[in-house]
Design a protein around this motif. Structure first.
Motif, PDB file in Angstrom:
ATOM      1  N   TYR A 284       0.793  -1.068  -0.052  1.00 11.99           N
ATOM      2  CA  TYR A 284      -0.081  -0.109   0.178  1.00 11.99           C
ATOM      3  C   TYR A 284       0.869   1.187   0.176  1.00 11.99           C
ATOM      4  CZ  TYR A 284      -3.274   3.522   1.579  1.00 11.99           C
ATOM      5  OH  TYR A 284      -3.914   4.789   1.633  1.00 11.99           O
ATOM      6  N   TYR A 285       1.803   1.421   0.713  1.00  9.94           N
ATOM      7  CA  TYR A 285       2.555   2.528   0.824  1.00  9.94           C
ATOM      8  C   TYR A 285       3.708   2.695  -0.478  1.00  9.94           C
ATOM      9  CZ  TYR A 285       2.100   3.786   5.709  1.00  9.94           C
ATOM     10  OH  TYR A 285       1.166   4.042   6.904  1.00  9.94           O
ATOM     11  N   THR A 286       4.426   1.413  -0.755  1.00  8.92           N
ATOM     12  CA  THR A 286       5.382   1.513  -1.801  1.00  8.92           C
ATOM     13  C   THR A 286       4.879   1.560  -3.276  1.00  8.92           C
ATOM     14  OG1 THR A 286       5.647  -0.902  -1.810  1.00  8.92           O
ATOM     15  CG2 THR A 286       7.204   0.412  -0.345  1.00  8.92           C
ATOM     16  N   GLU A 287       3.565   0.997  -3.500  1.00  4.03           N
ATOM     17  CA  GLU A 287       3.101   0.939  -5.028  1.00  4.03           C
ATOM     18  C   GLU A 287       2.206   2.040  -5.016  1.00  4.03           C
ATOM     19  OE1 GLU A 287       1.668  -2.775  -5.808  1.00  4.03           O
ATOM     20  OE2 GLU A 287       3.199  -3.911  -4.942  1.00  4.03           O
ATOM     21  N   ASN A 288       2.129   2.805  -4.261  1.00  2.00           N
ATOM     22  CA  ASN A 288       1.097   4.074  -4.222  1.00  2.00           C
ATOM     23  C   ASN A 288       1.937   5.564  -3.907  1.00  2.00           C
ATOM     24  OD1 ASN A 288      -1.424   2.939  -4.969  1.00  2.00           O
ATOM     25  ND2 ASN A 288      -1.028   1.638  -3.083  1.00  2.00           N
ATOM     26  N   THR A 289       3.241   5.438  -4.027  1.00  2.58           N
ATOM     27  CA  THR A 289       3.960   6.625  -3.643  1.00  2.58           C
ATOM     28  C   THR A 289       3.460   8.148  -4.508  1.00  2.58           C
ATOM     29  OG1 THR A 289       5.913   5.368  -3.163  1.00  2.58           O
ATOM     30  CG2 THR A 289       6.306   7.731  -3.301  1.00  2.58           C
ATOM     31  N   LYS A 290       3.275   7.869  -5.528  1.00  4.74           N
ATOM     32  CA  LYS A 290       2.911   9.005  -6.396  1.00  4.74           C
ATOM     33  C   LYS A 290       1.541   9.517  -5.927  1.00  4.74           C
ATOM     34  CE  LYS A 290       5.359   7.599 -10.550  1.00  4.74           C
ATOM     35  NZ  LYS A 290       5.217   7.521 -12.103  1.00  4.74           N
ATOM     36  N   LEU A 291       0.633   8.840  -5.782  1.00  9.30           N
ATOM     37  CA  LEU A 291      -0.707   8.980  -5.224  1.00  9.30           C
ATOM     38  C   LEU A 291      -0.574   9.793  -3.927  1.00  9.30           C
ATOM     39  CD1 LEU A 291      -2.929   6.157  -6.056  1.00  9.30           C
ATOM     40  CD2 LEU A 291      -2.888   8.319  -7.081  1.00  9.30           C
ATOM     41  N   HIS A 292       0.176   9.111  -2.900  1.00  5.70           N
ATOM     42  CA  HIS A 292       0.149   9.830  -1.746  1.00  5.70           C
ATOM     43  C   HIS A 292       0.999  11.252  -1.736  1.00  5.70           C
ATOM     44  CE1 HIS A 292      -1.138   6.278   0.656  1.00  5.70           C
ATOM     45  NE2 HIS A 292      -0.099   5.673   0.179  1.00  5.70           N
ATOM     46  N   ALA A 293       1.817  11.326  -2.623  1.00  5.75           N
ATOM     47  CA  ALA A 293       2.549  12.598  -2.846  1.00  5.75           C
ATOM     48  C   ALA A 293       1.637  13.814  -3.630  1.00  5.75           C
ATOM     49  CB  ALA A 293       3.859  12.444  -3.912  1.00  5.75           C
ATOM     50  N   LEU A 294       0.732  13.120  -4.364  1.00  5.87           N
ATOM     51  CA  LEU A 294      -0.118  14.135  -5.122  1.00  5.87           C
ATOM     52  C   LEU A 294      -1.242  14.518  -4.060  1.00  5.87           C
ATOM     53  CD1 LEU A 294      -1.547  15.348  -7.701  1.00  5.87           C
ATOM     54  CD2 LEU A 294      -2.799  13.212  -7.859  1.00  5.87           C
ATOM     55  N   LEU A 295      -1.615  13.699  -3.134  1.00  2.00           N
ATOM     56  CA  LEU A 295      -2.639  14.165  -2.134  1.00  2.00           C
ATOM     57  C   LEU A 295      -2.158  15.346  -1.011  1.00  2.00           C
ATOM     58  CD1 LEU A 295      -4.460  10.882  -1.591  1.00  2.00           C
ATOM     59  CD2 LEU A 295      -4.863  12.566  -3.144  1.00  2.00           C
ATOM     60  N   LEU A 296      -0.829  15.382  -1.029  1.00  2.00           N
ATOM     61  CA  LEU A 296      -0.270  16.080  -0.120  1.00  2.00           C
ATOM     62  C   LEU A 296       0.433  17.342  -0.697  1.00  2.00           C
ATOM     63  CD1 LEU A 296       1.578  13.506   2.128  1.00  2.00           C
ATOM     64  CD2 LEU A 296      -0.419  14.873   2.962  1.00  2.00           C
ATOM     65  N   VAL A 297       0.817  17.446  -1.807  1.00  2.00           N
ATOM     66  CA  VAL A 297       1.683  18.583  -2.409  1.00  2.00           C
ATOM     67  C   VAL A 297       0.521  19.696  -2.807  1.00  2.00           C
ATOM     68  CG1 VAL A 297       1.411  17.723  -4.826  1.00  2.00           C
ATOM     69  CG2 VAL A 297       3.246  19.376  -4.055  1.00  2.00           C
ATOM     70  N   LEU A 298      -0.568  19.372  -3.093  1.00  2.00           N
ATOM     71  CA  LEU A 298      -1.749  20.547  -3.465  1.00  2.00           C
ATOM     72  C   LEU A 298      -2.106  21.231  -2.196  1.00  2.00           C
ATOM     73  CD1 LEU A 298      -3.645  18.458  -6.168  1.00  2.00           C
ATOM     74  CD2 LEU A 298      -1.657  20.086  -6.604  1.00  2.00           C
ATOM     75  N   PRO A 299      -2.647  20.618  -1.208  1.00  2.00           N
ATOM     76  CA  PRO A 299      -2.897  21.387  -0.008  1.00  2.00           C
ATOM     77  C   PRO A 299      -1.816  22.086   0.620  1.00  2.00           C
ATOM     78  CG  PRO A 299      -3.073  19.055   0.271  1.00  2.00           C
ATOM     79  CD  PRO A 299      -2.966  19.314  -0.838  1.00  2.00           C
ATOM     80  N   ALA A 300      -0.537  21.355   0.548  1.00  2.00           N
ATOM     81  CA  ALA A 300       0.500  22.272   1.260  1.00  2.00           C
ATOM     82  C   ALA A 300       0.816  23.487   0.700  1.00  2.00           C
ATOM     83  CB  ALA A 300       1.675  21.231   1.296  1.00  2.00           C
ATOM     84  N   ALA A 301       0.785  23.345  -0.940  1.00  2.00           N
ATOM     85  CA  ALA A 301       0.949  24.634  -1.802  1.00  2.00           C
ATOM     86  C   ALA A 301       0.112  25.675  -1.304  1.00  2.00           C
ATOM     87  CB  ALA A 301       1.179  24.169  -3.382  1.00  2.00           C
TER      88      ALA A 301
END
Length: 437
Positions: A284-301
């Motif tokens: 779950y963690y390693t195969e979905n790294t891009k998705l997790h990053a996408l969900l965080l980068v936008l609200p953080a920005a």
């Protein structure tokens, strides 16, 4: 090479396009309509959400997770239950409309709510094809359908509002959106014919699942609407308008997190668990790294550029909405951490965890907004309200640690990524402000 048919690409593109459409629609409609029009639509959306959540039995979650979720008997039973539920909701909204209008002291709301009761009927008639698309990891069907329907309904709303200059353009646009979604849903998976069915086993499974979903939904309802109910008792209508504007600007981000979690991450997590419970956490963690990053980068920005965004898009009357938008961005940052924990816990069979988490949210939120308001005024009210998921996330993480369902190294990396992104976006926003504003 980018996979243009991949789930991540189609979800990102469709949600990005929908966010742009909503932003353009907001900018245009705020220049065509008076603030009260948006107030009426906010009330309608809130009332509809209340009724929808009060009757939620978890049909989507069950069909995605259950091993017989694509069996005709199960599909027809769930479709029948949803149709019955939607018709009941429509009748309830129609009958309650005058009372709601009187409660809010807004006579125009009665006719608007009665007209909008058709939304429930159209939703009940929708095919289950979109749920199947999520189960089969074919979410581009859902994504591009929603994008098309939003485009058509947005253009209609703008054109109608240009002529009417009242809330009816938005209201009819929302009904048109629902009608198009329902109509197009029958285009996909036509081999599944819908029939009125109430299979005993399927119904039993649904209500076994719903015994946790329904109370959880009720608490979610209380938590999500609590700030709006209290808001009108503490602050004026102008501030409510700024609050609604900030909420609308952040809504696409929250929608993206919820969409990706429900249609991509949760189905994958459930599949990983079905295939091999011993490895599903790592996958779950390693195969979905891009998705997790996408969900965080936008609200953080967004946290860093919130005030700049409002200053650029709207005139000085709306400047304070930038401060409110920052608070909404904080909540949008917390949401992915909560969604990750829920995916792992629910997929592994802990369906009750959402109910407990929502109880914690409610127990925090009820006193917190008053404490924040008492000591810090409006800003305290907003920020204490937007932190309502934090105690739940901490509880989820504690449960995960007890069960061995969390990788703290990855969670630490995610948190560091958020902090770095927020600081960089804030610096970029300040630089742009000094250069051009």
């Amino acid at each position: 090479m980018i996979n243009v048919k991949g789930e991540l690409f189609t979800t990102s593109v469709s949600f990005g396009a929908m966010a742009v459409l909503r932003l353009v629609s907001s900018m245009v409609l705020t220049r065509l309509l008076y603030p009260e029009a948006f107030g009426i639509m906010t009330m309608i959306s809130s009332v509809v959400f209340v009724i929808e959540m009060m009757s939620d039995v978890g049909i989507v979650g069950l069909l995605i997770r259950h091993e017989k979720g694509d069996h005709p008997t199960y599909l027809n039973t769930m479709w029948t239950v949803r149709l019955m539920r939607s018709c009941s909701n429509g009748v309830l909204l129609f009958l309650a409309a005058p009372w709601v209008a009187e409660w809010y002291d807004t006579p125009a709301l009665a006719d608007a709510l009665r007209l909008f009761s058709l939304w429930f009927l159209m939703f009940g008639l929708e095919s289950v094809s979109f749920i199947l698309a999520v189960r089969y990891k074919n979410t581009r069907v859902v994504n591009f359908t929603e994008l098309f329907c939003l485009l058509v309904s947005t253009l209609f709303s703008i054109a109608y509002s240009y002529q009417s200059r009242d809330y009816h353009g938005i209201l009819y646009g929302m009904l048109l959106n629902r009608f198009l979604n329902t109509l197009i849903s029958y285009r996909f998976y036509p081999e599944h014919k819908h029939r009125l069915t109430l299979d005993k086993t399927a119904t039993k499974d649904l209500f076994h699942f719903a015994k946790f979903v329904m109370p959880s939904s009720m608490i979610t309802l209380a938590v999500s609407q609590y700030d709006k109910i209290i808001f009108l008792k503490l602050f004026d209508l102008k501030l409510l308008g700024l609050y609604s504007l900030a909420s609308n600007l952040s809504a696409p981000l929250d929608g993206l997190v919820t969409k990706i979690s429900r249609t991509l991450l949760y189905p994958r997590c459930a599949e990983y668990f079905r295939e091999d419970p011993s490895t599903f956490l790592q996958r779950y963690y390693t195969e979905n790294t891009k998705l997790h990053a996408l969900l965080l980068v936008l609200p953080a920005a967004l946290l860093g550029v919130a005030t700049l965004v409002v200053d650029v898009l709207y005139d000085s009357r709306y400047a304070f909405a930038g401060v409110i938008l920052q608070a909404f961005a904080v909540r949008s940052i917390i949401l992915p951490f909560s969604s990750t924990a829920e995916d792992l816990l629910v997929a592994s069979g802990r369906t009750h965890i959402q109910l407990i988490g929502n109880i914690i949210r409610l127990c925090y939120l009820v006193p917190a907004v008053f404490i924040g308001y008492h000591f810090f005024g409006f800003e305290g009210f907003i920020y204490f309200a937007m932190l309502e998921m934090l105690p739940t996330v901490l509880y989820y993480n504690w449960v995960q640690s007890q069960l061995g369902l969390i990788l703290f190294r990855y969670e630490g990396l995610r948190l560091g990524f958020v902090i770095a992104t927020a600081f960089l976006s804030f610096g970029a926003a300040e630089l742009l402000r000094r250069l051009f504003l």
